[in-house]
Design a protein around this motif. Sequence first.
Motif, short mmCIF file in Angstrom:
data_model
loop_
_atom_site.label_atom_id
_atom_site.label_comp_id
_atom_site.label_asym_id
_atom_site.label_seq_id
_atom_site.Cartn_x
_atom_site.Cartn_y
_atom_site.Cartn_z
N PHE A 190 -47.75 -21.37 17.49
CA PHE A 190 -47.85 -20.14 16.70
C PHE A 190 -49.14 -19.41 17.04
N ARG A 191 -49.02 -18.17 17.49
CA ARG A 191 -50.21 -17.39 17.83
C ARG A 191 -50.92 -16.91 16.56
N PRO A 192 -52.22 -17.20 16.42
CA PRO A 192 -52.96 -16.70 15.26
C PRO A 192 -52.90 -15.17 15.20
N GLY A 193 -52.73 -14.64 13.99
CA GLY A 193 -52.70 -13.20 13.80
C GLY A 193 -51.36 -12.56 14.03
N HIS A 194 -50.38 -13.32 14.54
CA HIS A 194 -49.04 -12.81 14.80
C HIS A 194 -48.08 -13.27 13.70
N ARG A 223 -57.64 -21.84 18.07
CA ARG A 223 -57.05 -23.00 17.43
C ARG A 223 -55.79 -22.59 16.66
N THR A 224 -54.77 -23.43 16.75
CA THR A 224 -53.53 -23.15 16.02
C THR A 224 -52.79 -24.47 15.81
N VAL A 225 -51.52 -24.37 15.40
CA VAL A 225 -50.67 -25.54 15.25
C VAL A 225 -49.34 -25.26 15.95
N ASP A 226 -48.58 -26.32 16.20
CA ASP A 226 -47.26 -26.13 16.80
C ASP A 226 -46.17 -26.46 15.79
N ALA A 227 -44.92 -26.33 16.22
CA ALA A 227 -43.79 -26.50 15.31
C ALA A 227 -43.66 -27.93 14.81
N GLU A 234 -52.17 -30.08 15.70
CA GLU A 234 -53.26 -29.11 15.89
C GLU A 234 -53.52 -28.97 17.39
N VAL A 235 -53.39 -27.72 17.89
CA VAL A 235 -53.49 -27.47 19.32
C VAL A 235 -54.34 -26.22 19.55
N GLU A 236 -54.60 -25.93 20.81
CA GLU A 236 -55.25 -24.68 21.21
C GLU A 236 -54.22 -23.83 21.94
N ILE A 237 -54.47 -22.52 21.90
CA ILE A 237 -53.55 -21.61 22.57
C ILE A 237 -54.35 -20.52 23.26
N GLU A 238 -53.87 -20.09 24.41
CA GLU A 238 -54.47 -18.96 25.13
C GLU A 238 -53.34 -18.03 25.52
N THR A 239 -53.38 -16.82 25.01
CA THR A 239 -52.28 -15.88 25.21
C THR A 239 -52.38 -15.23 26.58
N ARG A 240 -51.28 -15.28 27.32
CA ARG A 240 -51.20 -14.56 28.58
C ARG A 240 -50.32 -13.33 28.38
N GLY A 241 -50.06 -12.61 29.48
CA GLY A 241 -49.22 -11.42 29.38
C GLY A 241 -50.04 -10.14 29.38
N ARG A 242 -49.38 -9.02 29.04
CA ARG A 242 -50.00 -7.69 29.10
C ARG A 242 -50.17 -7.16 27.69
N HIS A 243 -51.41 -6.87 27.31
CA HIS A 243 -51.68 -6.52 25.92
C HIS A 243 -52.67 -5.35 25.83
#
Length: 358
Positions: free
Chosen positions: A102-106, A307-311, A315-324
């Motif tokens: 889960f992306r924080p803030g989304h 920092r975030t969590v998964d389904a 507790e995991v980390e996430i780095e968003t890729r893509g075009r923003h």
Amino acid sequence: MAGNSFGTLFRFTSWGESHGPAIGVVLDGVPPRLPLAEPDIQHWLDRRKPGQSRYTTQRREADLVRILSGVFEGVTTGAPIQLLIENTDQRPRDYRNLADRFRPGHADYTYWKKFGIRDYRGGGRASARETAARVAAGAVARKVLGAGVAIRGALIQIGPHAVDRGAWDWRAIEDNPFWCPDAAAALRWADFLDGVRKGGSSAGAVIEIVASGVPAGLGEPVYDRLDGDLARALMTINAVKGVEIGAGFAAAALKGEENADEMRMDDGRVVFLSNNAGGILGGISTGQDIVARFAVKPTSSILHPMRTVDADGNEVEIETRGRHDPCVGIRAVPVGEAMVACVLADHLLRHRALGGSV
């Protein structure tokens, strides 16, 4: 999924996902015999589409609109109007690493909790891609309102940096990539956002929408107030976290005699000596300019690990890729204009249904 429609007499329903084959909108209540062709809608979509500067997402979408129904021989028929916008630059692979995180803030987590499933490809239905449908609807709403009503938007703040209202020039908004009415502020914003973008971060913004030529008498008292409907419309735009009308929150610091918009007569008509009410009193338009502002949060998709969590509850980390967008508020300007146009068109038709003359 409920809640995809907006309006009462002028009503639209948007559909489609960010990385699906297409998005679109169906409009009900459009009066017959209004001139309408695809270029009338395309003009406004071109102002919103991505990839037009280094300060917005580099997703390349032509946003070409097709009218599928409700128009015959160049005029509206009174039947539902369906508009189609194909997605041509989808990159769902950019989001595969987000399938169970889960992306924080989304809206990832809340969609998953509500529906038990989510489209992780760019947020699916929760993506700002949906706002293209709103802009298309707003183009038709402008036809309903007619040439006498002008709706203009401007970006008045990025991050902590606001415009100088003494330097306000509406002509300047077409000469910079920020819809900024202050040419000097636009130059400062360019330097500021270059730093934000290179740092992999993002910034928030404040947008102001001004509607001129709106006749007095639009809006309903109590629960269907014009300002209430405008606030709701603007709050439905992705990433919007606050709305104010007229003086807004600043009115709390004013005295009664400062805030009240005094009236005089001028050549047989009522004129107001100020516009702290933002053109609306008791939920009904006064005939002055309608002024609304809304705050857009910083883009949540950033390159910083978070920092975030998964389904599965890990507790995991996430780095968003893509075009923003380093500042999603930039492309929110034409979206805000469109939502104001839709609210005003709806209330104009409702006013006429009650026997109003405008």
